[in-house]
Design a protein around this motif. Structure first.
Motif, short mmCIF file in Angstrom:
data_model
loop_
_atom_site.label_atom_id
_atom_site.label_comp_id
_atom_site.label_asym_id
_atom_site.label_seq_id
_atom_site.Cartn_x
_atom_site.Cartn_y
_atom_site.Cartn_z
N MET A 42 -5.39 6.85 12.52
CA MET A 42 -3.87 6.55 11.78
C MET A 42 -4.75 7.37 10.42
O MET A 42 -5.75 6.09 9.47
CB MET A 42 -3.53 5.29 11.94
N ARG A 43 -3.84 8.08 9.56
CA ARG A 43 -3.82 8.39 7.74
C ARG A 43 -3.60 7.16 7.19
O ARG A 43 -2.72 6.34 7.80
CB ARG A 43 -2.70 9.62 8.29
N THR A 44 -4.50 6.60 6.32
CA THR A 44 -4.42 5.66 5.64
C THR A 44 -3.11 6.02 4.88
O THR A 44 -3.02 7.10 3.50
CB THR A 44 -5.07 5.35 4.39
N SER A 45 -1.79 5.53 5.05
CA SER A 45 -0.88 5.49 4.03
C SER A 45 -0.84 5.49 2.39
O SER A 45 -1.67 4.50 1.94
CB SER A 45 -0.11 4.17 4.09
N PRO A 46 -0.61 6.55 1.72
CA PRO A 46 -0.59 6.53 0.21
C PRO A 46 -0.32 4.86 -0.71
O PRO A 46 0.60 3.57 -0.18
CB PRO A 46 -0.06 7.28 -0.25
N SER A 47 -1.09 4.39 -1.91
CA SER A 47 -0.73 2.68 -2.08
C SER A 47 0.59 3.18 -2.77
O SER A 47 0.89 4.49 -3.55
CB SER A 47 -2.36 2.67 -2.92
N LEU A 48 0.83 1.97 -2.79
CA LEU A 48 2.11 1.84 -3.92
C LEU A 48 1.46 2.50 -5.12
O LEU A 48 2.70 3.60 -5.80
CB LEU A 48 2.32 0.36 -4.22
N LEU A 49 0.50 2.58 -5.81
CA LEU A 49 0.77 2.85 -7.08
C LEU A 49 0.25 4.50 -7.65
O LEU A 49 0.93 5.36 -8.48
CB LEU A 49 -1.17 2.28 -7.56
N SER A 50 0.24 4.77 -5.84
CA SER A 50 0.20 6.18 -6.00
C SER A 50 1.25 6.93 -5.47
O SER A 50 1.66 8.18 -6.32
CB SER A 50 -1.38 6.89 -4.69
N LEU A 51 2.25 6.51 -4.87
CA LEU A 51 3.26 6.97 -4.94
C LEU A 51 4.37 7.10 -6.40
O LEU A 51 4.55 7.65 -6.76
CB LEU A 51 4.27 5.97 -3.90
N THR A 52 4.04 5.63 -7.28
CA THR A 52 4.39 5.35 -8.37
C THR A 52 4.21 6.36 -9.38
O THR A 52 4.69 6.68 -9.73
CB THR A 52 4.26 4.18 -9.36
#
Lengths: 431, 366
Positions: free
Chosen positions: A1-11
């Motif tokens: 399973m791919r690691t989902s991007p962090s909240l910081l990264s999305l921001t």
């Protein structure tokens, strides 16, 4: 399973998309600013405003990135959007062989455009031209091929540039002498003579009424009280005459008398020369609309003692008087004033005066002649007008001095040459 | 940002030129406080104050100036019925000052004009520059691309015939203005914030045959050469038009100067124009002029003065005749104006009788 991007990264990704709404980044922690900067670069979203935003954070890491990546704001000169670079030819008459420093000094202004360099057929040495320009060079063999060897006498000395006018396929021509360099204005900024000539040619001229604030189309200026509204649209500007700092275009007697005088006065104005008023148009720094008025610039008056310094010529003065008379008749405008070029000290006026005095004397006949020329209403094209002026010159001046009879013939030959050479369709390649 | 010079920045010249040959004519309806700014440059000269508006009001002249002052009562007393040609409630009344002066030269300036600064920050002595302009020849027959060839550091360019280098006498020196530009009302309304910050370091002769809009805010002229033609017309109270006084005079003097072989220069000096008049008021005064000038300009461009008009007065009377003939159909105002032009000349000749009784021609007909 791919690691989902962090909240910081999305921001940060979201911030990159919304850069246009962000006014201040200085409250962000250093590492986030750096990350944002890198992602902005990767997304191709760095522009001048955004760069300023990052610089305003004052963060050292941002500065070192900028330096390391050699990021610089480029200043793009603003030309009127109606002119495309490919509508302009810069024509240089090479009276001297080594054009290296000349071309290098003008490089920032010239490099965008196509250049036509025409070598004086009397010049023996090879031309030295630096790399990096889009240009065509024409020499005596080309002239012989295009116009036949019997008429190439038109193009000797300073008049060689007219060959460039003839073979150009562009709408606007800008021409400066090969001993002129870019000037600086009183604030120390380098004058872009090319851009300025184009502005002059693409804004209207106002020859029918004098505006006391000079060019009403210049920024910060306008027509003054009392200027008739019906005359405010102006007419097309066909010719733009620039000026010279340092060595001004005086004749030999004047320069010899005032040997030390150099022109240091920068007059910040462009104005239209009024209709009906004649003017000595120097060829040192001019530009014109070739499509509108091309054939009227005539390489016609060749002095018996003509030489390789401007003090020893009057060809441009005769040509300019012809253009002005034609423009007045056809309702076209001629502007004078900015831009300035810096004219380097060259030659000795006393030596020139000893060699050539005739030109100054001839003006006593030339000016009254042009002042008296009346073109008939039926002359509605530039070619017709030039022919009329040539015939009048032959009639009224021909017997005064053979130089005038030759000039009149040269004008007629020039019109024919123009008709046969210059009006080849633009799809055929230049010679 | 363009700023005026302060009073302390202006330095008086060592030798004020033409001190006893020049009058300064100032029309005013308010006060003359602006003279304080000009003191170092203007105090040596004699002032003629023309007080417009209510004659019972007292206009205070700053101490130390030598002056004569005329209000409406004085004008009526001096001219009698001919006073009808002098405008009321308009700065056009200034031309009365030209008429009563006994000097050779006139400098006229508005009461909202201060001393300007050149790009180096130095205060501009406008009067000194006007005098330089007027005392050096003009070159109306061939345009010099280096502008005034008689200025220091300049000369005639290659191609300028030597026979034309002597020039002709300069009759008028027309100066310009920094800060509030002299725009008409429509332009003012569209560009209320535009300021003239461009200092153009040039004086040039307006070529023969070319008309121009002459502004009376900063003007000097040779009264002997062109004085009688400097009539500023019928404006203001009871008239259908305003703000065309100097324009009218400018068109008349240019036609006459061209005919008599005299020169008109424009350019330096600059003054600092401080007060923008109300554009709506201006529009009401000007709007007829905006239409009329479309007829007036072709009229002046086509005027031909006969060869026997060898004096300014003769030229002016002839001009008045042609105005009556050709412009009355535009508006009956021009009929009145033509009559006023003749009245003006009569008044001028009465107040300025020719010395020795015979009038000598004061210029060569073209």
């Amino acid at each position: 399973m791919r690691t989902s991007p962090s909240l910081l990264s999305l921001t940060i990704d979201s911030a990159v998309l919304n850069l246009s709404n962000i006014a201040d980044l200085s409250s962000l922690p250093d590492h986030i600013v750096v990350d944002l900067f890198l992602r902005t670069l990767r997304a191709g979203k760095l522009n001048e405003r955004v760069l300023k935003l990052f610089i305003a954070t004052g963060k050292d890491e941002v500065f070192s990135l900028i330096r390391a990546l050699n990021i610089r704001a480029t200043v793009i000169p603003v030309l009127p959007t109606t002119i495309k670079d490919d509508e302009i030819d810069i024509v240089i008459g090479a009276v001297r062989s080594d054009l290296t420093s000349f071309m290098n000094e003008w490089r920032p202004m010239f490099s965008r455009f196509h250049l036509i360099i025409v070598k004086d057929p009397d010049l023996k040495e090879e031309l030295k031209i630096p790399e990096g320009f889009n240009l065509d060079v024409y020499e005596k063999p080309h002239m012989d091929q295009v116009v036949g060897s019997s008429t190439s006498v038109f193009f000797s000395g300073y008049a060689c540039r007219y060959f460039g006018y003839l073979v150009s396929r562009k709408k606007y021509i800008i021409s400066v002498d090969d001993d002129c360099l870019p000037a600086r204005d009183p604030k120390g900024f380098v004058v872009d003579a090319v851009a300025h000539h184009i502005t002059n040619l693409t804004t209207p001229a106002t020859p029918f009424f004098f505006n006391t604030l000079y060019d009403p189309f210049a920024e910060g200026s306008d027509f003054v009280r009392g200027y008739p509204f019906s005359l405010r649209t102006g007419v097309k500007c066909a010719l733009s005459c620039g000026l010279w700092l340092n060595l001004a275009d005086h004749d030999a007697p004047t320069q010899a008398l005032k040997a030390k005088q150099r022109n240091s006065r920068y007059v910040d104005a462009v104005m239209t020369v009024p209709a009906g008023s004649l003017v000595p148009i120097s060829g040192i720094n001019i530009a014109f609309d070739r499509e509108v008025v091309g054939p009227a610039l005539v390489p016609a008056l060749k002095l018996a003692g003509e030489g390789k310094f401007r003090w020893e010529t009057m060809e441009d003065i005769w040509s300019g008087l012809c253009v002005k008379v034609v423009c007045d008749h056809l309702g076209l405008g001629v502007k004078t004033g900015l831009p300035y070029v810096w004219r380097t000290d060259r030659g000795d006026p006393i030596a020139s005066l000893k060699k050539e005095w005739e030109g100054v004397k001839l003006m006593e006949e030339v000016v009254p002649f042009f002042q008296s020329v009346r073109l008939p209403r039926e002359a509605t094209t530039v070619e017709d007008c030039v022919v009329e002026v040539a015939n009048a010159a032959k009639e009224r001046l021909g017997l005064t001095d053979p130089v005038f009879a030759r000039a009149a013939k040269a004008m007629l030959d020039w019109v024919n040459l123009w008709k046969s050479v210059a009006y080849i369709s633009s799809s055929s390649p230049a010679v | 940002m363009v700023e005026p010079a302060t009073a302390s920045q202006a330095a008086a010249p060592a030798m004020p030129k033409l001190k006893d040959e020049l009058d300064i004519v100032i029309p005013t309806i308010r006060n003359l406080d602006f003279l304080e700014m000009w003191r170092p440059f203007l105090q040596p000269y004699h002032l003629i104050i023309v007080q417009d508006g209510d004659p019972s009001k007292t206009i205070k002249v700053p101490p130390g100036f030598d002056y004569e002052l005329y209000n409406r009562n004085d004008i009526n007393k001096i001219l009698g019925p001919k006073a009808s040609c002098i405008s009321f409630k308009d700065s056009a009344c200034r031309c009365f000052g030209y008429m009563v002066s006994k000097k050779k030269y006139i400098f006229t300036i508005d009461d909202d004009c201060f001393v300007a600064k050149d790009p180096s920050g130095k205060a501009v002595n406008a009067l000194e520059q006007h005098i330089k302009n007027i005392l050096s020849p003009s070159t109306p027959f061939f345009f010099n691309t280096l502008y005034d060839p008689f200025r220091e550091g300049a000369d005639f360019v290659r191609g300028y015939p030597f026979s034309l280098r002597e020039g002709v006498p300069t009759a008028v020196s027309h100066g310009l203005w920094l800060n509030i530009p002299d725009y008409d009302a429509p332009t003012q309304l569209v560009k209320p914030l535009e300021r003239n910050t461009r200092f153009v370091d040039a004086v040039l002769t307006i070529p023969k045959g070319t008309l121009f809009p002459m502004c009376g805010m900063n003007l000097a002229f040779d009264r002997d050469l062109i004085g009688p033609a400097m009539y500023f017309g019928l404006m203001g109270d009871g008239q259908p038009i305003g703000r065309y006084d100097d324009m009218w005079a400018g068109w008349c003097i240019k036609v006459i100067c061209d005919h008599l072989g005299l020169g008109v220069k424009t350019g330096l000096p600059y003054i600092y124009h401080s007060k923008a008049s109300n554009p709506f008021v201006n529009l009401r005064k000007e709007y007829k002029g905006i239409f009329w000038q479309e007829e007036i300009i072709p009229f002046f461009q086509q005027v031909v003065l006969p060869k026997d008009c060898t004096t300014v007065q003769k030229c002016y009377i002839e001009l008045a005749k042609q105005v009556k003939e050709k412009l009355s159909k535009v508006d009956p105002y021009f009929d009145k104006l033509a009559d006023a032009m003749v009245t003006w000349i009569k008044a001028w000749d009465e107040l300025n009788p020719p010395a020795g009784g015979s009038s000598a021609p004061n210029g060569k007909a073209a």
